[in-house]
Design a protein around this motif. Structure first.
Motif, short mmCIF file in Angstrom:
data_model
loop_
_atom_site.label_atom_id
_atom_site.label_comp_id
_atom_site.label_asym_id
_atom_site.label_seq_id
_atom_site.Cartn_x
_atom_site.Cartn_y
_atom_site.Cartn_z
N GLU A 86 0.82 -1.22 0.00
CA GLU A 86 0.00 0.00 0.00
C GLU A 86 0.85 1.26 0.00
N ARG A 99 -7.34 -0.43 -3.04
CA ARG A 99 -8.15 -1.35 -2.24
C ARG A 99 -7.67 -2.79 -2.41
N ARG A 147 -4.50 -4.01 -0.38
CA ARG A 147 -4.57 -4.17 1.07
C ARG A 147 -4.61 -5.64 1.47
#
Length: 265
Positions: free
Chosen positions: A179, A237, A240
């Motif tokens: 991330e 997203r 993650r």
């Protein structure tokens, strides 16, 4: 047909600019493989501005903090100040490599682009092996390591070698988690996309190039901006809880198909 082609090119630019699959490689395949006409440098400039808008909107809070902190001496802004100057410093080797090698890379054959897609796959798989569950934030990246990420971004001007894939992989190899590496990669894309758009704009003015019809330009711009934003949100997203494996498989299959196609021809 012109509006449809412009829209498809915008979608490809928006998605592949930020997903680790190489926008330049995909656009080269479309133009040379499908025989689609090139709308010219002026249209490419509009697409770059559209993707710049997408990343600027998504990371608007980060960019505002970095801009406010760049010349601030307040201790509370130290991390944002360091991150701002890390992005600036990492942009320097990218610019140098781009100026020196742009002509050679842009003239690469489809065979070499296929090889570059395979290299992207290898880089993504290696990045997954190097990923860490706990890592320092991007603003704690050392200056030397930040410059190495910039070098990786510069080498990715080769069509087929993903810019985002190269920078994220380099960041992960140098200590960032997925991330954080993605965040740094996207922030690093802002100055280089801006500089590329400015350079293209100057070239367009010098050559007095024309644009396709206004509906085609608007369709491509909107498509690139919207899909670019979606690509950033999706990747942030996805990373993650997941790996780069889907993108590595895709680029490996695409690269292999391009190489077989070129060797068979």
């Amino acid at each position: 047909m012109e509006v449809l082609q412009a829209t498809i090119l915008g979608v490809v630019q928006g998605l592949a600019e930020f997903l680790p699959i190489s926008s330049s490689g995909h656009l080269k395949l479309i133009h040379e493989g499908l025989g689609w006409s090139d709308f010219g440098l002026a249209y490419d400039t509009f697409l770059h501005v559209a993707t710049l808008l997408a990343v600027a909107v998504y990371f608007r809070s980060d960019l505002v903090r970095m801009a406010r902190s760049a010349f601030s001496s307040e201790p509370t802004r130290a991390d944002d100040r360091r991150l701002a100057w890390l992005v600036v410093a990492a942009t320097v080797p990218t610019g140098v490599i781009g100026l020196v090698g742009n002509g050679w890379f842009e003239d690469a054959s489809l065979l070499w682009i296929g090889v570059a897609f395979l290299l992207t796959s290898v880089v993504l798989i290696a990045a997954d092996r190097l990923s860490r569950s706990v890592a320092p934030p991007a603003e704690r990246l050392g200056w030397g390591r930040g410059l190495l990420v910039g070098v990786a971004q510069g080498l990715a001007i080769m069509p087929g070698l993903s810019r985002s894939g190269a920078t994220m992989s380099a960041g992960m190899a140098l200590g960032l988690d997925r991330e954080q590496a993605a965040r740094f990669s996207f922030l690093l894309s802002v100055p280089i996309i801006l500089l590329a758009a400015v350079k293209q704009g100057i070239d367009v003015l010098g050559d007095a190039q024309t644009l396709p019809s206004l509906p085609a330009v608007l369709a491509g711009f909107i498509a690139a901006a919207l899909t670019g934003y979606v690509a950033i949100a999706l990747l942030m997203r996805l990373l993650r809880n997941h790996t780069f494996l889907p993108f590595a498989v895709y680029t490996a299959l695409l690269g292999s198909a391009v190489i077989v196609w070129q060797l068979a021809g």
